[in-house]
Scaffold this motif. Structure first.
Motif, mmCIF file in Angstrom:
data_model
loop_
_atom_site.group_PDB
_atom_site.id
_atom_site.type_symbol
_atom_site.label_atom_id
_atom_site.label_comp_id
_atom_site.label_asym_id
_atom_site.label_seq_id
_atom_site.Cartn_x
_atom_site.Cartn_y
_atom_site.Cartn_z
ATOM 1 N N LYS A 1 0.878 -1.042 -0.159
ATOM 2 C CA LYS A 1 -0.103 -0.161 0.021
ATOM 3 C C LYS A 1 1.031 1.180 0.179
ATOM 4 O O LYS A 1 2.125 1.282 0.451
ATOM 5 C CB LYS A 1 -0.829 0.003 1.258
ATOM 6 C CG LYS A 1 -1.857 -1.060 1.178
ATOM 7 C CD LYS A 1 -2.761 -1.071 2.460
ATOM 8 C CE LYS A 1 -3.894 -2.249 2.789
ATOM 9 N NZ LYS A 1 -4.640 -2.054 3.875
ATOM 10 N N PRO A 2 0.308 2.338 -0.212
ATOM 11 C CA PRO A 2 1.092 3.726 -0.195
ATOM 12 C C PRO A 2 1.485 3.928 0.980
ATOM 13 O O PRO A 2 0.905 3.629 2.060
ATOM 14 C CB PRO A 2 0.197 4.678 -0.722
ATOM 15 C CG PRO A 2 -0.841 3.980 -1.632
ATOM 16 C CD PRO A 2 -0.773 2.657 -0.992
ATOM 17 N N GLY A 3 2.815 4.456 1.315
ATOM 18 C CA GLY A 3 3.347 4.413 2.530
ATOM 19 C C GLY A 3 4.349 3.564 2.973
ATOM 20 O O GLY A 3 5.113 3.757 3.753
ATOM 21 N N ALA A 4 4.308 2.598 2.132
ATOM 22 C CA ALA A 4 5.230 1.195 2.748
ATOM 23 C C ALA A 4 6.728 1.731 2.080
ATOM 24 O O ALA A 4 6.791 2.585 1.332
ATOM 25 C CB ALA A 4 4.896 -0.084 1.785
ATOM 26 N N LYS A 5 7.781 0.880 2.779
ATOM 27 C CA LYS A 5 8.996 1.024 2.687
ATOM 28 C C LYS A 5 9.603 -0.457 2.287
ATOM 29 O O LYS A 5 9.419 -1.467 2.793
ATOM 30 C CB LYS A 5 9.729 1.688 3.877
ATOM 31 C CG LYS A 5 9.315 2.982 4.222
ATOM 32 C CD LYS A 5 9.828 3.351 5.424
ATOM 33 C CE LYS A 5 9.553 4.612 6.152
ATOM 34 N NZ LYS A 5 10.470 5.129 7.331
ATOM 35 N N VAL A 6 10.705 -0.284 1.215
ATOM 36 C CA VAL A 6 11.257 -1.770 0.668
ATOM 37 C C VAL A 6 12.655 -1.304 0.743
ATOM 38 O O VAL A 6 13.247 -0.150 0.773
ATOM 39 C CB VAL A 6 10.998 -2.143 -0.622
ATOM 40 C CG1 VAL A 6 9.152 -2.383 -0.635
ATOM 41 C CG2 VAL A 6 11.277 -0.995 -1.775
ATOM 42 N N ALA A 7 13.239 -2.435 0.814
ATOM 43 C CA ALA A 7 14.893 -2.563 0.713
ATOM 44 C C ALA A 7 15.282 -3.154 -0.859
ATOM 45 O O ALA A 7 14.680 -4.183 -1.106
ATOM 46 C CB ALA A 7 15.596 -3.249 1.734
ATOM 47 N N VAL A 8 16.240 -2.530 -1.448
ATOM 48 C CA VAL A 8 16.583 -3.097 -2.679
ATOM 49 C C VAL A 8 18.015 -3.841 -2.652
ATOM 50 O O VAL A 8 18.879 -3.225 -1.943
ATOM 51 C CB VAL A 8 16.724 -1.943 -3.700
ATOM 52 C CG1 VAL A 8 17.550 -2.555 -5.147
ATOM 53 C CG2 VAL A 8 15.514 -1.365 -3.960
ATOM 54 N N ILE A 9 17.971 -5.062 -2.986
ATOM 55 C CA ILE A 9 19.372 -5.622 -3.042
ATOM 56 C C ILE A 9 19.954 -5.911 -4.503
ATOM 57 O O ILE A 9 19.384 -6.413 -5.172
ATOM 58 C CB ILE A 9 19.015 -7.094 -2.351
ATOM 59 C CG1 ILE A 9 17.999 -7.164 -1.042
ATOM 60 C CG2 ILE A 9 20.603 -7.935 -1.964
ATOM 61 C CD1 ILE A 9 18.810 -6.615 0.070
ATOM 62 N N SER A 10 20.759 -4.913 -4.706
ATOM 63 C CA SER A 10 21.358 -4.887 -5.884
ATOM 64 C C SER A 10 22.794 -5.540 -6.103
ATOM 65 O O SER A 10 22.872 -6.199 -5.177
ATOM 66 C CB SER A 10 21.500 -3.349 -6.173
ATOM 67 O OG SER A 10 21.732 -3.239 -7.672
ATOM 68 N N PHE A 11 23.307 -5.407 -7.380
ATOM 69 C CA PHE A 11 24.708 -6.339 -7.415
ATOM 70 C C PHE A 11 25.745 -5.322 -7.526
ATOM 71 O O PHE A 11 26.204 -4.926 -6.452
ATOM 72 C CB PHE A 11 24.236 -7.115 -8.485
ATOM 73 C CG PHE A 11 23.678 -6.689 -9.919
ATOM 74 C CD1 PHE A 11 22.331 -6.153 -9.943
ATOM 75 C CD2 PHE A 11 24.235 -6.451 -10.966
ATOM 76 C CE1 PHE A 11 21.618 -5.947 -11.274
ATOM 77 C CE2 PHE A 11 23.777 -6.089 -12.168
ATOM 78 C CZ PHE A 11 22.456 -5.740 -12.047
ATOM 79 N N VAL A 12 26.182 -5.077 -8.738
ATOM 80 C CA VAL A 12 27.685 -4.257 -8.703
ATOM 81 C C VAL A 12 27.130 -2.812 -8.895
ATOM 82 O O VAL A 12 26.657 -2.438 -9.660
ATOM 83 C CB VAL A 12 28.488 -4.868 -10.028
ATOM 84 C CG1 VAL A 12 29.569 -3.855 -10.044
ATOM 85 C CG2 VAL A 12 28.576 -6.353 -9.945
ATOM 86 N N LYS A 13 27.751 -2.043 -7.871
ATOM 87 C CA LYS A 13 27.493 -0.555 -7.781
ATOM 88 C C LYS A 13 28.196 0.053 -8.820
ATOM 89 O O LYS A 13 29.358 -0.045 -9.251
ATOM 90 C CB LYS A 13 27.977 -0.089 -6.444
ATOM 91 C CG LYS A 13 27.376 1.328 -6.159
ATOM 92 C CD LYS A 13 28.035 1.594 -4.887
ATOM 93 C CE LYS A 13 27.643 3.051 -4.416
ATOM 94 N NZ LYS A 13 28.010 3.777 -3.053
ATOM 95 N N GLY A 14 27.206 0.860 -9.507
ATOM 96 C CA GLY A 14 27.842 1.582 -10.628
ATOM 97 C C GLY A 14 27.556 0.910 -12.022
ATOM 98 O O GLY A 14 27.904 1.584 -13.140
#
Length: 338
Positions: free
Chosen positions: A156-169
Protein backbone atom coordinates in the motif's frame (compact mmCIF):
# COMPACT_ATOMS: atom_id res chain seq x y z
CA UNK A 1 32.05 -25.97 -8.57
CA UNK A 2 33.02 -23.82 -5.58
CA UNK A 3 34.49 -20.35 -5.89
CA UNK A 4 38.03 -21.67 -5.45
CA UNK A 5 37.71 -23.89 -8.49
CA UNK A 6 36.11 -21.01 -10.35
CA UNK A 7 39.22 -18.92 -9.68
CA UNK A 8 41.41 -21.78 -10.89
CA UNK A 9 39.34 -22.04 -14.07
CA UNK A 10 39.69 -18.33 -14.73
CA UNK A 11 43.45 -18.48 -14.20
CA UNK A 12 43.73 -21.42 -16.60
CA UNK A 13 41.71 -19.53 -19.18
CA UNK A 14 44.02 -16.56 -18.82
CA UNK A 15 47.08 -18.78 -19.12
CA UNK A 16 45.59 -20.38 -22.20
CA UNK A 17 45.01 -16.94 -23.66
CA UNK A 18 48.51 -15.83 -22.85
CA UNK A 19 50.05 -18.96 -24.36
CA UNK A 20 47.90 -18.86 -27.47
CA UNK A 21 46.00 -22.11 -26.81
CA UNK A 22 42.68 -20.97 -28.23
CA UNK A 23 43.50 -23.11 -31.24
CA UNK A 24 43.51 -20.60 -34.06
CA UNK A 25 46.03 -18.16 -35.49
CA UNK A 26 45.63 -14.55 -36.51
CA UNK A 27 46.89 -15.49 -39.97
CA UNK A 28 43.92 -17.76 -40.70
CA UNK A 29 41.10 -16.55 -42.97
CA UNK A 30 38.86 -14.25 -40.91
CA UNK A 31 35.69 -16.33 -41.48
CA UNK A 32 37.44 -19.54 -40.42
CA UNK A 33 38.35 -18.09 -37.03
CA UNK A 34 36.07 -18.65 -34.02
CA UNK A 35 33.79 -16.08 -32.47
CA UNK A 36 34.93 -15.27 -28.93
CA UNK A 37 32.24 -14.97 -26.23
CA UNK A 38 33.30 -13.19 -23.02
CA UNK A 39 30.51 -13.06 -20.41
CA UNK A 40 30.84 -11.14 -17.15
CA UNK A 41 31.62 -14.39 -15.38
CA UNK A 42 31.93 -18.09 -16.19
CA UNK A 43 30.68 -19.03 -12.70
CA UNK A 44 28.72 -22.26 -13.44
CA UNK A 45 26.43 -21.65 -10.46
CA UNK A 46 24.72 -18.69 -12.16
CA UNK A 47 22.00 -19.96 -14.49
CA UNK A 48 21.79 -16.70 -16.44
CA UNK A 49 25.25 -17.10 -18.00
CA UNK A 50 24.77 -20.82 -18.59
CA UNK A 51 21.54 -20.13 -20.51
CA UNK A 52 23.33 -17.48 -22.57
CA UNK A 53 26.06 -20.00 -23.41
CA UNK A 54 23.41 -22.52 -24.49
CA UNK A 55 21.83 -19.94 -26.78
CA UNK A 56 25.22 -19.12 -28.30
CA UNK A 57 25.93 -22.81 -28.88
CA UNK A 58 22.54 -23.29 -30.56
CA UNK A 59 23.26 -20.42 -32.96
CA UNK A 60 26.79 -21.74 -33.60
CA UNK A 61 25.34 -25.08 -34.72
CA UNK A 62 22.74 -23.40 -36.91
CA UNK A 63 25.19 -21.04 -38.60
CA UNK A 64 28.09 -23.49 -38.80
CA UNK A 65 30.54 -21.38 -36.82
CA UNK A 66 32.75 -22.04 -33.81
CA UNK A 67 32.15 -20.11 -30.60
CA UNK A 68 34.75 -20.16 -27.83
CA UNK A 69 33.99 -18.81 -24.35
CA UNK A 70 36.46 -17.31 -21.90
CA UNK A 71 35.84 -15.31 -18.76
CA UNK A 72 36.50 -14.59 -15.14
CA UNK A 73 35.30 -16.27 -11.95
CA UNK A 74 33.53 -13.13 -10.69
CA UNK A 75 31.84 -10.10 -12.26
CA UNK A 76 34.09 -7.79 -10.25
CA UNK A 77 37.30 -9.01 -11.96
CA UNK A 78 37.32 -6.15 -14.45
CA UNK A 79 41.09 -6.06 -14.98
CA UNK A 80 41.00 -9.72 -15.92
CA UNK A 81 38.31 -9.07 -18.52
CA UNK A 82 40.42 -6.25 -19.96
CA UNK A 83 43.42 -8.61 -20.23
CA UNK A 84 41.29 -11.18 -22.07
CA UNK A 85 40.24 -8.54 -24.59
CA UNK A 86 43.80 -7.29 -25.11
CA UNK A 87 44.88 -10.86 -25.88
CA UNK A 88 41.93 -11.26 -28.24
CA UNK A 89 42.98 -8.20 -30.25
CA UNK A 90 46.32 -9.87 -30.95
CA UNK A 91 44.67 -13.11 -32.03
CA UNK A 92 41.95 -11.47 -34.16
CA UNK A 93 38.88 -13.69 -33.76
CA UNK A 94 36.10 -13.48 -36.34
CA UNK A 95 34.11 -11.35 -33.89
CA UNK A 96 33.93 -10.69 -30.15
CA UNK A 97 30.74 -10.91 -28.08
CA UNK A 98 31.21 -9.10 -24.78
CA UNK A 99 29.14 -8.62 -21.65
CA UNK A 100 31.03 -5.63 -20.29
CA UNK A 101 31.65 -5.80 -16.55
CA UNK A 102 32.21 -2.02 -16.43
CA UNK A 103 30.89 0.26 -19.17
CA UNK A 104 33.54 2.96 -18.57
CA UNK A 105 36.71 0.99 -17.79
CA UNK A 106 36.18 -1.39 -20.73
CA UNK A 107 35.70 1.43 -23.23
CA UNK A 108 39.40 2.05 -24.14
CA UNK A 109 40.14 -1.59 -24.98
CA UNK A 110 36.81 -1.87 -26.83
CA UNK A 111 37.76 1.17 -28.89
CA UNK A 112 41.00 -0.62 -29.85
CA UNK A 113 38.95 -3.68 -30.87
CA UNK A 114 36.95 -1.46 -33.23
CA UNK A 115 40.14 0.13 -34.58
CA UNK A 116 41.56 -3.36 -35.21
CA UNK A 117 38.60 -4.09 -37.49
CA UNK A 118 37.17 -6.84 -35.26
CA UNK A 119 33.35 -6.72 -35.08
CA UNK A 120 32.28 -6.20 -31.46
CA UNK A 121 28.82 -7.18 -30.26
CA UNK A 122 27.86 -6.30 -26.69
CA UNK A 123 25.36 -8.44 -24.84
CA UNK A 124 23.47 -7.95 -21.55
CA UNK A 125 25.18 -4.61 -20.90
CA UNK A 126 26.68 -2.01 -23.21
CA UNK A 127 29.44 0.59 -23.14
CA UNK A 128 29.39 4.25 -22.19
CA UNK A 129 30.08 5.30 -25.80
CA UNK A 130 29.64 3.79 -29.26
CA UNK A 131 32.33 1.17 -29.86
CA UNK A 132 30.17 -1.87 -30.57
CA UNK A 133 28.23 -2.73 -33.72
CA UNK A 134 25.18 -3.77 -31.69
CA UNK A 135 23.84 -4.27 -28.16
CA UNK A 136 21.70 -7.36 -27.48
CA UNK A 137 20.10 -6.83 -24.08
CA UNK A 138 17.08 -6.34 -21.90
CA UNK A 139 15.73 -2.81 -21.56
CA UNK A 140 16.88 -2.68 -17.95
CA UNK A 141 14.94 0.46 -17.06
CA UNK A 142 11.70 -1.10 -18.35
CA UNK A 143 12.48 -4.36 -16.53
CA UNK A 144 13.14 -2.39 -13.35
CA UNK A 145 9.73 -0.78 -13.71
CA UNK A 146 8.23 -4.28 -14.05
CA UNK A 147 9.83 -5.20 -10.71
CA UNK A 148 8.43 -2.02 -9.15
CA UNK A 149 4.98 -2.70 -10.59
CA UNK A 150 5.00 -6.24 -9.19
CA UNK A 151 5.99 -4.99 -5.74
CA UNK A 152 3.52 -2.12 -5.95
CA UNK A 153 0.70 -4.63 -6.49
CA UNK A 154 1.59 -6.22 -3.12
CA UNK A 155 1.97 -3.12 -0.94
CA UNK A 156 0.00 0.00 0.00
CA UNK A 157 1.09 3.66 -0.34
CA UNK A 158 3.46 4.64 2.45
CA UNK A 159 5.25 1.27 2.45
CA UNK A 160 9.06 1.01 2.55
CA UNK A 161 11.25 -1.54 0.77
CA UNK A 162 14.93 -2.54 0.62
CA UNK A 163 16.64 -3.11 -2.72
CA UNK A 164 19.32 -5.81 -2.94
CA UNK A 165 21.30 -4.72 -5.98
CA UNK A 166 24.49 -6.20 -7.44
CA UNK A 167 27.57 -4.34 -8.79
CA UNK A 168 27.42 -0.68 -7.73
CA UNK A 169 27.72 1.65 -10.71
CA UNK A 170 27.23 -1.01 -13.39
CA UNK A 171 24.84 0.13 -16.09
CA UNK A 172 22.27 -2.69 -15.65
CA UNK A 173 22.20 -2.16 -11.88
CA UNK A 174 21.76 1.59 -12.22
CA UNK A 175 19.03 1.30 -14.86
CA UNK A 176 17.10 -1.41 -13.01
CA UNK A 177 17.14 0.54 -9.75
CA UNK A 178 16.07 3.71 -11.58
CA UNK A 179 13.11 1.83 -13.05
CA UNK A 180 12.20 0.39 -9.65
CA UNK A 181 12.36 3.78 -7.95
CA UNK A 182 10.28 5.54 -10.64
CA UNK A 183 7.59 2.86 -10.51
CA UNK A 184 7.43 2.77 -6.72
CA UNK A 185 7.43 6.56 -6.39
CA UNK A 186 4.31 6.72 -8.55
CA UNK A 187 2.64 4.36 -6.07
CA UNK A 188 3.74 6.25 -2.95
CA UNK A 189 6.24 3.57 -1.91
CA UNK A 190 9.76 4.44 -0.71
CA UNK A 191 13.09 2.68 -1.23
CA UNK A 192 14.49 2.88 2.33
CA UNK A 193 17.94 1.58 1.43
CA UNK A 194 19.96 -0.20 -1.23
CA UNK A 195 22.57 -2.89 -0.57
CA UNK A 196 25.20 -4.02 -3.12
CA UNK A 197 26.28 -7.64 -3.34
CA UNK A 198 28.93 -7.63 -6.11
CA UNK A 199 26.65 -10.26 -7.72
CA UNK A 200 27.74 -12.73 -5.01
CA UNK A 201 25.03 -14.88 -3.44
CA UNK A 202 26.81 -15.33 -0.12
CA UNK A 203 27.33 -11.60 0.27
CA UNK A 204 23.64 -11.02 -0.51
CA UNK A 205 22.74 -13.61 2.12
CA UNK A 206 25.02 -12.05 4.74
CA UNK A 207 23.98 -8.44 4.11
CA UNK A 208 20.28 -9.31 4.20
CA UNK A 209 20.70 -11.41 7.36
CA UNK A 210 22.50 -8.49 9.05
CA UNK A 211 19.78 -6.08 7.93
CA UNK A 212 17.05 -8.31 9.36
CA UNK A 213 18.81 -8.14 12.75
CA UNK A 214 18.65 -4.33 12.91
CA UNK A 215 15.85 -2.12 14.24
CA UNK A 216 15.36 -0.73 10.72
CA UNK A 217 14.10 -4.13 9.56
CA UNK A 218 10.82 -3.65 11.44
CA UNK A 219 10.02 -0.69 9.17
CA UNK A 220 10.55 -2.64 5.93
CA UNK A 221 7.47 -3.96 4.13
CA UNK A 222 9.23 -5.71 1.25
CA UNK A 223 12.49 -6.72 -0.44
CA UNK A 224 13.58 -6.50 -4.07
CA UNK A 225 16.44 -8.45 -5.67
CA UNK A 226 17.91 -7.08 -8.89
CA UNK A 227 19.81 -10.09 -10.27
CA UNK A 228 19.98 -13.85 -9.76
CA UNK A 229 22.67 -14.15 -7.01
CA UNK A 230 21.26 -11.14 -5.11
CA UNK A 231 17.73 -12.56 -5.26
CA UNK A 232 18.74 -16.07 -4.19
CA UNK A 233 20.96 -14.85 -1.34
CA UNK A 234 18.33 -12.45 0.01
CA UNK A 235 15.55 -15.03 -0.35
CA UNK A 236 17.58 -17.53 1.68
CA UNK A 237 18.03 -14.93 4.43
CA UNK A 238 14.32 -14.07 4.45
CA UNK A 239 13.32 -17.73 4.61
CA UNK A 240 15.63 -18.34 7.58
CA UNK A 241 15.15 -15.01 9.32
CA UNK A 242 11.40 -14.51 9.18
CA UNK A 243 8.70 -17.01 10.18
CA UNK A 244 6.35 -18.33 7.52
CA UNK A 245 3.15 -16.32 7.73
CA UNK A 246 4.98 -13.26 9.04
CA UNK A 247 7.39 -12.92 6.14
CA UNK A 248 7.41 -9.70 4.10
CA UNK A 249 7.01 -10.08 0.32
CA UNK A 250 9.94 -10.21 -2.07
CA UNK A 251 10.17 -9.70 -5.84
CA UNK A 252 13.27 -10.98 -7.64
CA UNK A 253 15.04 -10.80 -10.95
CA UNK A 254 16.13 -13.54 -13.40
CA UNK A 255 15.33 -17.23 -13.23
CA UNK A 256 17.11 -20.25 -11.75
CA UNK A 257 15.95 -23.54 -10.27
CA UNK A 258 16.32 -22.12 -6.76
CA UNK A 259 14.35 -18.98 -7.62
CA UNK A 260 11.59 -21.17 -9.04
CA UNK A 261 11.62 -23.19 -5.80
CA UNK A 262 11.38 -19.99 -3.72
CA UNK A 263 8.47 -18.89 -5.91
CA UNK A 264 6.66 -22.18 -5.31
CA UNK A 265 7.30 -21.92 -1.55
CA UNK A 266 5.97 -18.36 -1.41
CA UNK A 267 9.29 -16.80 -0.33
CA UNK A 268 9.25 -14.92 -3.65
CA UNK A 269 5.97 -13.48 -4.90
CA UNK A 270 7.20 -12.67 -8.41
CA UNK A 271 10.31 -12.74 -10.58
CA UNK A 272 11.08 -10.65 -13.65
CA UNK A 273 12.70 -13.06 -16.10
CA UNK A 274 15.13 -11.99 -18.79
CA UNK A 275 15.88 -14.10 -21.86
CA UNK A 276 19.59 -14.97 -21.74
CA UNK A 277 19.17 -17.88 -24.18
CA UNK A 278 17.83 -15.42 -26.75
CA UNK A 279 20.66 -13.00 -25.98
CA UNK A 280 23.30 -15.66 -26.66
CA UNK A 281 21.59 -16.86 -29.82
CA UNK A 282 20.99 -13.40 -31.26
CA UNK A 283 24.49 -12.23 -30.33
CA UNK A 284 26.10 -15.03 -32.38
CA UNK A 285 23.66 -14.44 -35.26
CA UNK A 286 24.50 -10.74 -35.23
CA UNK A 287 28.25 -11.46 -34.97
CA UNK A 288 28.05 -13.71 -38.04
CA UNK A 289 26.18 -11.06 -39.99
CA UNK A 290 28.43 -8.18 -38.87
CA UNK A 291 31.57 -10.13 -39.81
CA UNK A 292 30.03 -10.67 -43.26
CA UNK A 293 29.44 -6.97 -43.80
CA UNK A 294 25.74 -6.89 -42.90
CA UNK A 295 24.73 -3.78 -40.95
CA UNK A 296 23.51 -4.61 -37.44
CA UNK A 297 20.71 -2.94 -35.48
CA UNK A 298 22.27 -0.69 -32.82
CA UNK A 299 20.10 -2.22 -30.10
CA UNK A 300 17.99 -5.37 -29.91
CA UNK A 301 15.70 -5.48 -26.85
CA UNK A 302 15.17 -9.12 -25.90
CA UNK A 303 12.47 -8.23 -23.37
CA UNK A 304 11.54 -9.51 -19.91
CA UNK A 305 8.45 -11.21 -18.48
CA UNK A 306 6.94 -10.97 -14.99
CA UNK A 307 6.17 -14.43 -13.60
CA UNK A 308 4.15 -14.95 -10.41
CA UNK A 309 3.24 -18.04 -8.44
CA UNK A 310 -0.15 -18.11 -10.17
CA UNK A 311 1.27 -17.73 -13.70
CA UNK A 312 4.41 -19.84 -13.45
CA UNK A 313 2.71 -22.98 -14.80
CA UNK A 314 1.37 -21.46 -18.00
CA UNK A 315 2.78 -23.04 -21.16
CA UNK A 316 4.52 -19.83 -22.22
CA UNK A 317 6.12 -19.30 -18.82
CA UNK A 318 7.22 -22.93 -18.55
CA UNK A 319 9.23 -22.43 -21.75
CA UNK A 320 10.64 -19.25 -20.27
CA UNK A 321 11.61 -20.82 -16.95
CA UNK A 322 13.15 -23.95 -18.49
CA UNK A 323 15.15 -22.69 -21.49
CA UNK A 324 16.37 -25.92 -23.03
CA UNK A 325 16.25 -26.22 -26.83
CA UNK A 326 16.12 -23.84 -29.73
CA UNK A 327 12.41 -23.13 -29.25
CA UNK A 328 12.95 -21.76 -25.76
CA UNK A 329 11.28 -18.49 -24.84
CA UNK A 330 8.55 -18.98 -27.41
CA UNK A 331 10.76 -18.16 -30.38
CA UNK A 332 14.09 -16.47 -30.79
CA UNK A 333 12.96 -12.92 -31.18
CA UNK A 334 14.07 -9.51 -30.14
CA UNK A 335 12.86 -6.01 -30.88
CA UNK A 336 15.32 -3.93 -32.92
CA UNK A 337 15.65 -0.32 -31.82
CA UNK A 338 17.39 2.60 -33.40
Amino acid sequence: MNKGWGVVLAVLLLLAAGLGYYGWTSGADAKSRPILLIPKTTDPRISFWQAMRQGAEAAAREYGVEVQMAGMAAETEIEGQIRLLEEAILRKPRAIILAAADSNRLLPVCTRIKEAGIPLITVDSGLSAEAAASLIATDNYAAGRQVGDAMGALLKPGAKVAVISFVKGSTPAVERERGVRDSLEEKGITVAQTLYTNAEEELAYRLTTELLQTAAASELDGFIGLNEPSTVGAARALKEGQPEGGRVPMVGFDSSMREIAFLEEGVLQAIVVQKPFNMGYLAVKTAVEASSGVAAAPWVDTGAVTVTRSTMFSKANQKLLFPFGSEAYGGLVGESRE
